[in-house]
Design a protein around this motif. Structure first.
Motif, PDB file in Angstrom:
ATOM      1  N   UNK A 131       0.863  -1.180   0.000  1.00 46.67           N
ATOM      2  CA  UNK A 131       0.000   0.000   0.000  1.00 46.67           C
ATOM      3  C   UNK A 131       0.895   1.224   0.000  1.00 46.67           C
ATOM      4  N   UNK A 132       0.594   2.195  -0.858  1.00 45.42           N
ATOM      5  CA  UNK A 132       1.286   3.492  -0.826  1.00 45.42           C
ATOM      6  C   UNK A 132       0.236   4.597  -0.822  1.00 45.42           C
ATOM      7  N   UNK A 133       0.576   5.737  -0.234  1.00 45.64           N
ATOM      8  CA  UNK A 133      -0.419   6.801  -0.084  1.00 45.64           C
ATOM      9  C   UNK A 133      -0.063   8.090  -0.817  1.00 45.64           C
ATOM     10  N   UNK A 134       0.904   8.032  -1.710  1.00 44.57           N
ATOM     11  CA  UNK A 134       1.236   9.219  -2.472  1.00 44.57           C
ATOM     12  C   UNK A 134       1.526   8.856  -3.923  1.00 44.57           C
ATOM     13  N   UNK A 135       1.035   9.645  -4.900  1.00 43.15           N
ATOM     14  CA  UNK A 135       0.263  10.875  -4.765  1.00 43.15           C
ATOM     15  C   UNK A 135      -1.217  10.647  -4.422  1.00 43.15           C
ATOM     16  N   UNK A 136      -1.617   9.389  -4.346  1.00 41.90           N
ATOM     17  CA  UNK A 136      -2.944   9.014  -3.865  1.00 41.90           C
ATOM     18  C   UNK A 136      -2.833   7.595  -3.337  1.00 41.90           C
ATOM     19  N   UNK A 137      -3.886   7.088  -2.755  1.00 44.48           N
ATOM     20  CA  UNK A 137      -3.851   5.760  -2.153  1.00 44.48           C
ATOM     21  C   UNK A 137      -3.869   4.668  -3.219  1.00 44.48           C
ATOM     22  N   UNK A 138      -2.865   3.785  -3.186  1.00 45.25           N
ATOM     23  CA  UNK A 138      -2.797   2.652  -4.106  1.00 45.25           C
ATOM     24  C   UNK A 138      -2.752   1.370  -3.289  1.00 45.25           C
ATOM     25  N   UNK A 139      -3.624   0.429  -3.641  1.00 43.82           N
ATOM     26  CA  UNK A 139      -3.833  -0.757  -2.815  1.00 43.82           C
ATOM     27  C   UNK A 139      -3.712  -2.008  -3.675  1.00 43.82           C
ATOM     28  N   UNK A 140      -2.860  -2.943  -3.264  1.00 38.67           N
ATOM     29  CA  UNK A 140      -2.770  -4.238  -3.935  1.00 38.67           C
ATOM     30  C   UNK A 140      -3.876  -5.143  -3.410  1.00 38.67           C
ATOM     31  N   UNK A 141      -4.578  -5.806  -4.312  1.00 46.57           N
ATOM     32  CA  UNK A 141      -5.743  -6.609  -3.922  1.00 46.57           C
ATOM     33  C   UNK A 141      -5.422  -8.076  -3.671  1.00 46.57           C
ATOM     34  N   UNK A 142      -4.136  -8.456  -3.738  1.00 45.26           N
ATOM     35  CA  UNK A 142      -3.783  -9.854  -3.513  1.00 45.26           C
ATOM     36  C   UNK A 142      -4.190 -10.724  -4.685  1.00 45.26           C
ATOM     37  N   UNK A 143      -4.279 -12.032  -4.453  1.00 47.14           N
ATOM     38  CA  UNK A 143      -4.669 -12.977  -5.501  1.00 47.14           C
ATOM     39  C   UNK A 143      -5.341 -14.182  -4.864  1.00 47.14           C
ATOM     40  N   UNK A 144      -6.406 -14.644  -5.480  1.00 46.94           N
ATOM     41  CA  UNK A 144      -7.131 -15.806  -4.967  1.00 46.94           C
ATOM     42  C   UNK A 144      -6.392 -17.098  -5.294  1.00 46.94           C
ATOM     43  N   UNK A 145      -5.726 -17.162  -6.467  1.00 46.84           N
ATOM     44  CA  UNK A 145      -5.213 -18.453  -6.927  1.00 46.84           C
ATOM     45  C   UNK A 145      -3.902 -18.877  -6.263  1.00 46.84           C
ATOM     46  N   UNK A 146      -2.914 -17.975  -6.163  1.00 45.87           N
ATOM     47  CA  UNK A 146      -1.656 -18.281  -5.469  1.00 45.87           C
ATOM     48  C   UNK A 146      -0.931 -16.974  -5.188  1.00 45.87           C
ATOM     49  N   UNK A 147       0.136 -17.015  -4.404  1.00 51.21           N
ATOM     50  CA  UNK A 147       0.864 -15.795  -4.093  1.00 51.21           C
ATOM     51  C   UNK A 147       2.290 -15.873  -4.608  1.00 51.21           C
ATOM     52  N   UNK A 148       2.782 -14.712  -5.044  1.00 53.03           N
ATOM     53  CA  UNK A 148       4.098 -14.581  -5.643  1.00 53.03           C
ATOM     54  C   UNK A 148       4.963 -13.626  -4.827  1.00 53.03           C
ATOM     55  N   UNK A 149       6.233 -13.594  -5.182  1.00 45.42           N
ATOM     56  CA  UNK A 149       7.174 -12.660  -4.582  1.00 45.42           C
ATOM     57  C   UNK A 149       8.443 -12.602  -5.419  1.00 45.42           C
ATOM     58  N   UNK A 150       9.414 -11.789  -5.024  1.00 45.80           N
ATOM     59  CA  UNK A 150      10.675 -11.688  -5.768  1.00 45.80           C
ATOM     60  C   UNK A 150      11.419 -13.013  -5.781  1.00 45.80           C
ATOM     61  N   UNK A 151      12.152 -13.251  -6.878  1.00 45.79           N
ATOM     62  CA  UNK A 151      12.916 -14.496  -6.975  1.00 45.79           C
ATOM     63  C   UNK A 151      14.377 -14.313  -6.583  1.00 45.79           C
ATOM     64  N   UNK A 152      14.756 -13.097  -6.179  1.00 45.27           N
ATOM     65  CA  UNK A 152      16.138 -12.830  -5.778  1.00 45.27           C
ATOM     66  C   UNK A 152      17.065 -12.547  -6.930  1.00 45.27           C
ATOM     67  N   UNK A 153      16.539 -12.605  -8.150  1.00 43.71           N
ATOM     68  CA  UNK A 153      17.381 -12.371  -9.331  1.00 43.71           C
ATOM     69  C   UNK A 153      16.787 -11.296 -10.231  1.00 43.71           C
ATOM     70  N   UNK A 154      15.968 -10.426  -9.644  1.00 43.64           N
ATOM     71  CA  UNK A 154      15.364  -9.347 -10.410  1.00 43.64           C
ATOM     72  C   UNK A 154      14.035  -9.700 -11.036  1.00 43.64           C
ATOM     73  N   UNK A 155      13.554 -10.907 -10.782  1.00 39.04           N
ATOM     74  CA  UNK A 155      12.272 -11.326 -11.326  1.00 39.04           C
ATOM     75  C   UNK A 155      11.307 -11.704 -10.222  1.00 39.04           C
ATOM     76  N   UNK A 156      10.402 -12.632 -10.516  1.00 37.31           N
ATOM     77  CA  UNK A 156       9.376 -13.035  -9.557  1.00 37.31           C
ATOM     78  C   UNK A 156       9.112 -14.523  -9.673  1.00 37.31           C
ATOM     79  N   UNK A 157       8.501 -15.092  -8.641  1.00 38.77           N
ATOM     80  CA  UNK A 157       8.216 -16.520  -8.640  1.00 38.77           C
ATOM     81  C   UNK A 157       7.074 -16.806  -7.672  1.00 38.77           C
ATOM     82  N   UNK A 158       6.440 -17.958  -7.827  1.00 42.38           N
ATOM     83  CA  UNK A 158       5.420 -18.394  -6.875  1.00 42.38           C
ATOM     84  C   UNK A 158       6.097 -18.696  -5.544  1.00 42.38           C
TER      85      UNK A 158
END
Length: 286
Positions: free
Chosen positions: A219-246
């Motif tokens: 969540x960030x509040x500037x220049x307005x409120x921006x909210x991530x809604x998550x995901x129903x199917x699975x969750x991801x995050x950084x892969x440590x190499x500049x990309x992303x992974x489950x």
């Protein structure tokens, strides 16, 4: 959860990624509906913010409608189009046509009023081709941009929050949106930033990344409120190499929102374990 009575409440989920063959996607969606219903029987609306289906096929839409019809949910359900709604890969017009037929909408962008508050729903009008800069990105026509500007201009001097939904996040804002894949997630991102920055009470909800709500800067509040809604199917995050992974194939998350006279209370929900996400409890005054 607040003890004061809200003006109204609503749910936001995204990235169900449902297909007819994938029974896990059916189970996760049905489980999320049941969990949300148990949380608040009187919620005013359910918003599904893109990637309802994984393959863009008519039979997948039929299945998601079947689960909705057989599961508990608020009377009002609103949808935005995501990138996976185009994954049948037979062109923009038929892809958008299937989404509109399912959602009973005339366009991929529209407005609604819930609890005497403005809700604005945006949607990409193009996808691909694969390998192009617009693959998976939101492409907003001049007509849609001008429509949004008109709606926001009317709300500039209103003290009430304005809720805006688009599947894709604005680049270089929320956690993970600096990853190369997300740097082009909205082709008209500067137009969007310029318009929404003119109304300080904007709450902009996006999905698409599947990033776990426990990460910082979801969540960030500037220049307005921006909210991530998550995901129903699975969750991801950084892969440590500049990309992303489950990071959790069992992960399933969404949001519960309460609107009060002077603030908006947003709670992240872990559907898998039927518990609140302690790292994602936002009390935003306006």
């Amino acid at each position: 959860m607040s003890t004061n009575k809200p003006l109204f409440s609503f749910f936001v989920i995204s990235d169900i990624q449902l297909t007819c063959q994938n029974e896990i996607s059916h189970q996760k969606f049905a489980h999320a509906l049941r969990d949300l219903h148990e949380i608040d029987l009187d919620a005013s609306a359910l918003i599904i913010n893109g990637d309802l289906v994984d393959d863009g096929k008519a039979e997948s839409y039929k299945k998601i409608r079947e689960i909705l019809d057989n599961g508990p949910h608020p009377k009002d359900v609103f949808f935005t189009i995501g990138n996976h709604e185009f994954f049948k890969n037979d062109g923009n017009e038929p892809s958008i046509g299937r989404f509109l037929a399912f959602s009973h909408l005339e366009k991929v962008y529209y407005d609604k009023e819930i609890g005497n508050h403005t809700f604005l729903f945006l949607g990409t009008e193009s996808w691909g081709p694969i390998g192009s800069p617009t693959k998976d990105s939101a492409v907003l026509s001049d007509e849609q941009i001008n429509w949004l500007k008109g709606k926001i201009d009317k709300s500039k001097h209103d003290t009430k929050p304005v809720f805006v939904f688009l599947h894709q996040p604005i680049p270089f804002t929320l956690f993970g949106t600096d990853i190369e894949y997300y740097q082009n997630s909205i082709i008209q991102d500067q137009d969007l930033l310029n318009i929404l920055s003119g109304c300080k009470n904007v709450f902009y909800f996006s999905g698409h990344s599947h990033f776990d709500l426990r990460f910082p800067k979801m969540f960030v509040d500037t220049p307005f409120n921006m909210i991530n809604t998550g995901a129903v199917y699975n969750t991801w995050g950084p892969d440590g190499a500049g990309g992303e992974t489950v990071i959790d194939s069992f992960g399933s998350q969404g949001l519960y929102i309460q609107v009060f006279k002077d603030r908006v209370f947003i709670l992240g929900r872990d559907f898998t374990n039927k518990q609140w996400i302690q790292e994602y409890q936002l009390n935003i005054e306006y």
